[in-house]
Design a protein around this motif. Structure first.
Motif, mmCIF file in Angstrom:
data_model
loop_
_atom_site.group_PDB
_atom_site.id
_atom_site.type_symbol
_atom_site.label_atom_id
_atom_site.label_comp_id
_atom_site.label_asym_id
_atom_site.label_seq_id
_atom_site.Cartn_x
_atom_site.Cartn_y
_atom_site.Cartn_z
ATOM 1 N N ARG A 236 30.286 -34.462 95.138
ATOM 2 C CA ARG A 236 29.309 -33.985 95.924
ATOM 3 C C ARG A 236 29.192 -32.327 95.657
ATOM 4 N NH1 ARG A 236 29.183 -36.540 101.813
ATOM 5 N NH2 ARG A 236 29.311 -38.980 101.311
ATOM 6 N N GLY A 237 30.575 -31.870 95.279
ATOM 7 C CA GLY A 237 30.564 -30.296 95.326
ATOM 8 C C GLY A 237 30.064 -29.970 93.817
ATOM 9 N N ASN A 238 30.373 -28.820 93.545
ATOM 10 C CA ASN A 238 30.153 -28.048 92.098
ATOM 11 C C ASN A 238 31.610 -27.796 91.655
ATOM 12 O OD1 ASN A 238 27.399 -28.041 91.983
ATOM 13 N ND2 ASN A 238 27.451 -26.498 93.353
ATOM 14 N N VAL A 239 32.488 -28.784 91.389
ATOM 15 C CA VAL A 239 33.887 -28.519 91.129
ATOM 16 C C VAL A 239 33.837 -28.926 89.474
ATOM 17 C CG1 VAL A 239 36.240 -29.448 91.087
ATOM 18 C CG2 VAL A 239 35.019 -29.126 93.414
ATOM 19 N N ASN A 240 34.794 -27.899 88.606
ATOM 20 C CA ASN A 240 34.649 -28.039 87.348
ATOM 21 C C ASN A 240 36.109 -27.967 86.884
ATOM 22 O OD1 ASN A 240 31.934 -28.498 86.903
ATOM 23 N ND2 ASN A 240 31.633 -26.204 87.426
ATOM 24 N N TRP A 241 36.855 -27.283 87.934
ATOM 25 C CA TRP A 241 38.425 -26.668 87.312
ATOM 26 C C TRP A 241 39.326 -27.208 88.501
ATOM 27 C CZ3 TRP A 241 39.333 -25.424 82.434
ATOM 28 C CH2 TRP A 241 37.934 -24.858 81.883
ATOM 29 N N VAL A 242 40.702 -27.818 88.119
ATOM 30 C CA VAL A 242 41.401 -27.843 89.215
ATOM 31 C C VAL A 242 42.877 -27.171 88.837
ATOM 32 C CG1 VAL A 242 42.302 -30.150 87.926
ATOM 33 C CG2 VAL A 242 42.999 -29.734 90.506
ATOM 34 N N LEU A 243 43.388 -26.574 89.774
ATOM 35 C CA LEU A 243 44.721 -25.956 89.799
ATOM 36 C C LEU A 243 45.892 -26.875 90.324
ATOM 37 C CD1 LEU A 243 46.589 -23.828 89.273
ATOM 38 C CD2 LEU A 243 45.893 -22.664 91.418
ATOM 39 N N GLU A 244 46.600 -27.418 89.432
ATOM 40 C CA GLU A 244 47.700 -28.307 89.711
ATOM 41 C C GLU A 244 49.051 -27.469 90.046
ATOM 42 O OE1 GLU A 244 48.831 -32.470 88.276
ATOM 43 O OE2 GLU A 244 47.751 -31.390 86.638
ATOM 44 N N ALA A 245 49.574 -27.189 91.153
ATOM 45 C CA ALA A 245 50.683 -26.497 91.190
ATOM 46 C C ALA A 245 51.899 -27.282 91.860
ATOM 47 C CB ALA A 245 50.355 -25.568 92.317
ATOM 48 N N ASP A 246 53.172 -26.686 91.689
ATOM 49 C CA ASP A 246 54.408 -27.328 92.214
ATOM 50 C C ASP A 246 55.530 -26.381 92.862
ATOM 51 O OD1 ASP A 246 57.441 -28.565 91.392
ATOM 52 O OD2 ASP A 246 55.810 -30.138 92.173
ATOM 53 N N ALA B 103 56.897 -23.753 90.017
ATOM 54 C CA ALA B 103 57.307 -24.371 88.884
ATOM 55 C C ALA B 103 56.165 -24.245 87.905
ATOM 56 C CB ALA B 103 57.679 -25.934 89.301
ATOM 57 N N LYS B 104 56.326 -23.313 87.059
ATOM 58 C CA LYS B 104 55.292 -23.209 86.136
ATOM 59 C C LYS B 104 55.277 -24.079 85.080
ATOM 60 C CE LYS B 104 55.103 -18.211 86.687
ATOM 61 N NZ LYS B 104 55.124 -16.736 85.684
ATOM 62 N N ASP B 105 56.252 -25.010 84.671
ATOM 63 C CA ASP B 105 56.108 -26.150 83.770
ATOM 64 C C ASP B 105 55.458 -27.234 84.470
ATOM 65 O OD1 ASP B 105 58.384 -26.329 85.648
ATOM 66 O OD2 ASP B 105 59.208 -27.859 84.518
#
Length: 420
Positions: A145-155, A279-281
């Protein structure tokens, strides 16, 4: 909801700091905690089980309350053992002493009452009436429903082992004015670990296996991430931003790549400020959504989210069981069958039915029917295979096995509606 919990929530909602918590850790609440403990659980360094404690429970709790009033009560070290993980590694497990479980149970309940009115809506793990499926619904709604085009996966690397205890106590002191209650939290944090007869200090992190650890983790990340993300980061974004956290796992969804890059650049510094490490990897930015090129996917909470299309060509966010989790699940099934291969056939399939129903209840979400069906087919095939390893002369034919399976095992079905 118990009356004393309602009172604390009311006080927390209307006051900057909450007082009067320690006197609620009393004989009544400790006995209620005792009744909640399961029988047959592994014992801590004290060797005391629920059954042992129950034999003289009134006197035991009376002595415990008295020692707490005099501040003579000190939590015992947590016994650390290791259990196998599905990937061949071992996961450390902490087992508190029995009375420590009771005290932690009550204190965790009180902390929950203090913080539920304060926590942000973006956090879901270890909170009442919230689940991983709620997170999946938020992700689906944001992308569909939103205008999402990117995701940030983080650990976060080893979050529970690296919480800064001093900083945690400063966070708690912002909201709780009961010094004695806070004093006992410090004692739990410092109680130490016992492994193979050797004592180790616990000068950082939260109590292993402690009932109080999840709520303390939520408090820490409420200040480190949730409030910062929602009140400082989000207003500075050029486009839409959505943030969700489940325990120490979190995702950030963006409209613009530039916003995603900006948050990525400051996230590591933010965590480092509170003795945590990104965790950058395992951290990355990738395109997702109806305007992406397609073919991208990310894993979160045991599911894989990916771009797909319906039969009519309309964009749809796909959700399926993650390959990594399925691999672990399949390995666990094989190990269980190997360990129980001599169990009577009907008893075995009844046990497997319970396991499969648990699988459906978590992974049986909209769009994942094929995922759970494939796991059932694998389990069915492996069960027949192991049954026929028991005796070459008395092999169980496929048709007969299918009849038994159909009689005792529930077919796969979607049990959780995540599409809004």
């Amino acid at each position: 909801m118990p009356k004393h919990v309602q009172e604390i929530r009311f006080l927390s909602a209307g006051h900057e700091r909450v007082e009067g918590l320690m006197h609620r850790v009393n004989a009544e609440t400790l006995y209620a905690a005792h009744l909640k403990q399961r029988k047959g659980k592994a014992t801590g360094v004290d060797g005391v089980s629920r059954e042992d404690y129950d034999r003289n429970v009134t006197e035991n709790i009376s002595k415990l309350v008295e020692s707490m009033k005099k501040f003579q009560y000190r939590p015992k070290p947590v016994k650390r053992v290791y259990i196998p993980k599905g990937n061949g590694k071992r996961r450390p497990l902490g087992i508190p002493a029995y009375e420590d479980r009771l005290v932690q149970y009550v204190m965790a309940y009180l902390l929950e009452a203090v913080y539920e009115p304060r926590f942000q809506d973006c956090s879901f793990g270890f909170r009442p009436k919230r689940s991983a499926h709620d997170v999946i619904r938020v992700i689906d709604r944001a992308i569909m429903r939103g205008n999402v085009n990117w995701v940030l996966e983080a650990d976060i690397k080893g979050f529970f082992d690296n919480v800064d205890q001093k900083q945690l106590m400063e966070f708690l002191s912002r909201d709780i004015a009961d010094k004695n209650f806070l004093r006992y939290i410090v004692r739990f944090l410092k109680s130490g670990i016992m492994e193979e007869g050797k004592y180790y200090e616990s000068d950082k992190g939260t109590p292993q296996g402690g009932l109080i650890s999840p709520i303390l983790a939520n408090v820490y990340l409420h200040y480190v991430l949730d409030t910062w993300m929602m009140e400082t980061v989000k207003p500075r974004m050029k486009g839409e931003m959505y943030y969700v956290r489940y325990a120490d796992d979190f995702l950030v969804l963006f409209e613009y790549e530039k916003d995603a890059r900006k948050v990525y650049d400051v996230l590591g510094k933010r965590l480092d400020r509170y003795s945590l490490e990104l965790a950058k990897d395992k951290t990355r930015i990738l395109p997702i959504g109806r305007n992406s090129e397609g073919g991208k996917e990310f894993d979160f909470l045991g599911f894989t989210f990916y771009d797909t299309r319906t039969r009519t060509g309309t964009y749809r966010l796909g959700v399926r069981s993650s390959k990594k989790k399925l691999k672990t699940k399949k390995k666990n099934v094989k190990e269980w069958l190997k360990a129980n291969m001599h169990m009577p056939v009907h008893e075995m399939v009844v046990h497997l039915n319970a396991k499969l129903r648990g699988h459906y209840s978590y992974y049986g979400v909209n769009g994942n029917y094929e995922g759970i069906s494939g796991f059932v087919r694998f389990t069915k095939y492996m069960t027949h295979k192991y049954l026929n390893k028991r005796s070459q002369r008395k092999s169980l034919g496929w048709e007969k096995f299918r009849e038994i399976w159909a009689e005792h095992v529930s077919p796969p079905r979607i049990m959780v509606q995540i599409w809004n």
